[in-house]
Design an enzyme around this catalytic site. Structure first.
Site, PDB file in Angstrom:
ATOM      1  N   ASN A  30     -32.668  48.933   9.254  1.00  0.00           N
ATOM      2  CA  ASN A  30     -32.218  47.646   9.805  1.00  0.00           C
ATOM      3  C   ASN A  30     -30.827  47.933   9.479  1.00  0.00           C
ATOM      4  O   ASN A  30     -30.249  48.292   8.315  1.00  0.00           O
ATOM      5  CB  ASN A  30     -32.855  46.196   9.297  1.00  0.00           C
ATOM      6  CG  ASN A  30     -32.422  44.806   9.529  1.00  0.00           C
ATOM      7  OD1 ASN A  30     -32.495  45.331  11.144  1.00  0.00           O
ATOM      8  ND2 ASN A  30     -32.205  43.736   9.225  1.00  0.00           N
ATOM      9  N   GLU A  65     -20.533  47.846  13.307  1.00  0.00           N
ATOM     10  CA  GLU A  65     -21.790  47.718  12.900  1.00  0.00           C
ATOM     11  C   GLU A  65     -22.317  48.682  14.819  1.00  0.00           C
ATOM     12  O   GLU A  65     -23.168  49.547  13.777  1.00  0.00           O
ATOM     13  CB  GLU A  65     -22.890  46.942  13.813  1.00  0.00           C
ATOM     14  CG  GLU A  65     -22.573  45.357  12.768  1.00  0.00           C
ATOM     15  CD  GLU A  65     -23.397  44.096  13.777  1.00  0.00           C
ATOM     16  OE1 GLU A  65     -24.584  45.065  14.382  1.00  0.00           O
ATOM     17  OE2 GLU A  65     -23.348  42.964  13.616  1.00  0.00           O
ATOM     18  N   MET A  71     -36.210  40.551  16.201  1.00  0.00           N
ATOM     19  CA  MET A  71     -36.438  39.210  15.179  1.00  0.00           C
ATOM     20  C   MET A  71     -37.773  38.487  15.437  1.00  0.00           C
ATOM     21  O   MET A  71     -37.673  37.855  15.861  1.00  0.00           O
ATOM     22  CB  MET A  71     -35.355  37.813  16.457  1.00  0.00           C
ATOM     23  CG  MET A  71     -34.365  38.159  17.165  1.00  0.00           C
ATOM     24  SD  MET A  71     -32.730  38.578  14.921  1.00  0.00           S
ATOM     25  CE  MET A  71     -32.985  36.158  14.606  1.00  0.00           C
ATOM     26  N   GLY A  81     -28.799  44.103  22.021  1.00  0.00           N
ATOM     27  CA  GLY A  81     -29.501  45.330  22.398  1.00  0.00           C
ATOM     28  C   GLY A  81     -27.878  46.066  22.325  1.00  0.00           C
ATOM     29  O   GLY A  81     -28.019  47.097  23.048  1.00  0.00           O
ATOM     30  N   SER A  82     -26.808  45.234  22.179  1.00  0.00           N
ATOM     31  CA  SER A  82     -25.721  46.415  22.350  1.00  0.00           C
ATOM     32  C   SER A  82     -26.025  47.559  20.792  1.00  0.00           C
ATOM     33  O   SER A  82     -25.166  48.362  21.160  1.00  0.00           O
ATOM     34  CB  SER A  82     -24.865  45.514  21.581  1.00  0.00           C
ATOM     35  OG  SER A  82     -24.666  44.897  20.496  1.00  0.00           O
ATOM     36  N   ASN A  83     -26.124  47.243  20.005  1.00  0.00           N
ATOM     37  CA  ASN A  83     -26.763  48.123  19.131  1.00  0.00           C
ATOM     38  C   ASN A  83     -27.239  49.177  19.173  1.00  0.00           C
ATOM     39  O   ASN A  83     -27.655  50.482  18.877  1.00  0.00           O
ATOM     40  CB  ASN A  83     -26.796  47.621  17.696  1.00  0.00           C
ATOM     41  CG  ASN A  83     -26.295  46.708  16.683  1.00  0.00           C
ATOM     42  OD1 ASN A  83     -25.050  47.881  15.799  1.00  0.00           O
ATOM     43  ND2 ASN A  83     -26.178  45.761  16.200  1.00  0.00           N
ATOM     44  N   HIS A 118     -28.121  45.016   9.654  1.00  0.00           N
ATOM     45  CA  HIS A 118     -27.700  43.532   8.674  1.00  0.00           C
ATOM     46  C   HIS A 118     -26.400  42.930   8.993  1.00  0.00           C
ATOM     47  O   HIS A 118     -25.460  43.647   8.644  1.00  0.00           O
ATOM     48  CB  HIS A 118     -28.681  43.247   8.014  1.00  0.00           C
ATOM     49  CG  HIS A 118     -28.374  41.279   6.795  1.00  0.00           C
ATOM     50  ND1 HIS A 118     -29.411  40.781   8.153  1.00  0.00           N
ATOM     51  CD2 HIS A 118     -26.994  40.910   6.486  1.00  0.00           C
ATOM     52  CE1 HIS A 118     -29.864  39.764   7.737  1.00  0.00           C
ATOM     53  NE2 HIS A 118     -27.788  39.391   6.862  1.00  0.00           N
ATOM     54  N   ASP A 173     -34.471  41.396   4.103  1.00  0.00           N
ATOM     55  CA  ASP A 173     -32.874  41.952   3.907  1.00  0.00           C
ATOM     56  C   ASP A 173     -33.673  41.758   2.046  1.00  0.00           C
ATOM     57  O   ASP A 173     -31.809  41.859   2.416  1.00  0.00           O
ATOM     58  CB  ASP A 173     -32.150  41.076   4.222  1.00  0.00           C
ATOM     59  CG  ASP A 173     -32.188  40.533   6.325  1.00  0.00           C
ATOM     60  OD1 ASP A 173     -32.594  41.602   7.078  1.00  0.00           O
ATOM     61  OD2 ASP A 173     -31.955  39.675   6.479  1.00  0.00           O
TER      62      ASP A 173
HETATM   63  C1  GRF Z   1     -26.854  42.283  15.271  1.00  0.00           C
HETATM   64  O1  GRF Z   1     -25.170  41.893  14.805  1.00  0.00           O
HETATM   65  C2  GRF Z   1     -27.573  43.473  14.091  1.00  0.00           C
HETATM   66  O2  GRF Z   1     -26.329  42.574  13.131  1.00  0.00           O
HETATM   67  C3  GRF Z   1     -28.386  41.768  14.306  1.00  0.00           C
HETATM   68  O3  GRF Z   1     -28.935  41.365  14.972  1.00  0.00           O
HETATM   69  C4  GRF Z   1     -27.782  41.779  15.917  1.00  0.00           C
HETATM   70  C5  GRF Z   1     -28.147  42.232  17.648  1.00  0.00           C
HETATM   71  O4  GRF Z   1     -26.953  42.561  18.297  1.00  0.00           O
HETATM   72  N1  GRF Z   1     -29.412  42.021  12.953  1.00  0.00           N
HETATM   73  P1  GRF Z   1     -27.590  43.699  19.371  1.00  0.00           P
HETATM   74  O5  GRF Z   1     -28.538  42.858  19.857  1.00  0.00           O
HETATM   75  O6  GRF Z   1     -27.605  44.975  18.349  1.00  0.00           O
HETATM   76  O7  GRF Z   1     -26.286  43.621  20.151  1.00  0.00           O
END
Ligand code: GRF
Length: 193
Positions: A106, A173, A89, A15-17, A108, A144
């Site tokens: 999304n 990202e 996922m 969940g870092s994004n 990627h 994708d």
């Molecule tokens: C990221 O690298 C994103 O591009 C991909 O999955 C990863 C998720 O990382 N789809 P996080 O859970 O957001 O840290």
């Protein structure tokens, strides 16, 4: 009165994004988080930022299609202007795309159309790419394959390992995804595909 642009984020893991989408929200609001994994580390950000979160796992349902239907129903209940997949996922079904036409994006970790799917960093190294990066794209019914909205690049260094390269891409990202969601919220990027 400002109009709220409602973003729902779907996660499965770290969940870092998601965290960056929450922290860098200017013209939108993360109004809900849905995870298909109870153990997803990203769920902690729901607590920290007081955002409603919902775990909808395969094990709670008789079939995979029931679980996917429950996810779609929850997302629709949250009335999103935009659904942002962030490390979610699970394959997105055509019904999901049809119900949320043009409003699913999304991030990627590759410069699509190069390296769709998994293990993008090791594949980029294997292919001796000199540039690598990440892509924000609309989600369509393929994997994708949706229309590309924006990309951020990094140079691949001679001594890069999968981990060092992944870390540099992840930094990108964290900048790119919130920037694009803010632009979508402001109408600077058209939502329909
Ligand atoms: C990221 O690298 C994103 O591009 C991909 O999955 C990863 C998720 O990382 N789809 P996080 O859970 O957001 O840290």
């Amino acid at each position: 009165m400002s109009v709220e642009f409602r973003v729902v984020v779907l996660i499965s893991g770290r969940g870092s994004n998601l965290e960056q989408l929450i922290l860098k929200a200017v013209d939108y609001k993360v109004v809900g988080i849905v995870s298909n994994k109870a153990e997803a580390g990203g769920l902690r950000y729901a607590k920290v930022h007081d955002i409603p979160a919902f775990v909808i796992e395969r094990s709670q349902f008789e079939s995979l299609s029931d679980q996917k239907r429950a996810i779609l129903q929850k997302v629709l209940e949250l009335k999103p202007d935009l659904v942002a997949l962030a490390g979610f996922m699970q394959i997105i079904d055509p019904e999901f795309i049809d119900a949320l036409s043009g409003r699913v994006i999304n991030i990627h970790p590759s410069l699509l159309p190069k390296f769709p799917g998994l293990n993008t960093h090791s594949r980029a190294l294997q292919a001796s790419e000199s540039r690598h990066g990440c892509t924000v794209h609309f989600v369509d019914k393929g994997i994708d394959t949706g229309k590309i909205i924006a990309q951020a690049e990094v140079a691949v260094l001679e001594d890069d390992t999968e981990e060092t390269l992944a870390a540099r891409v992840l930094e990108q990202e964290h900048q790119l995804y919130p920037k694009i969601v803010n632009q979508l919220a402001r109408g600077e990027i058209c939502l329909s595909k």
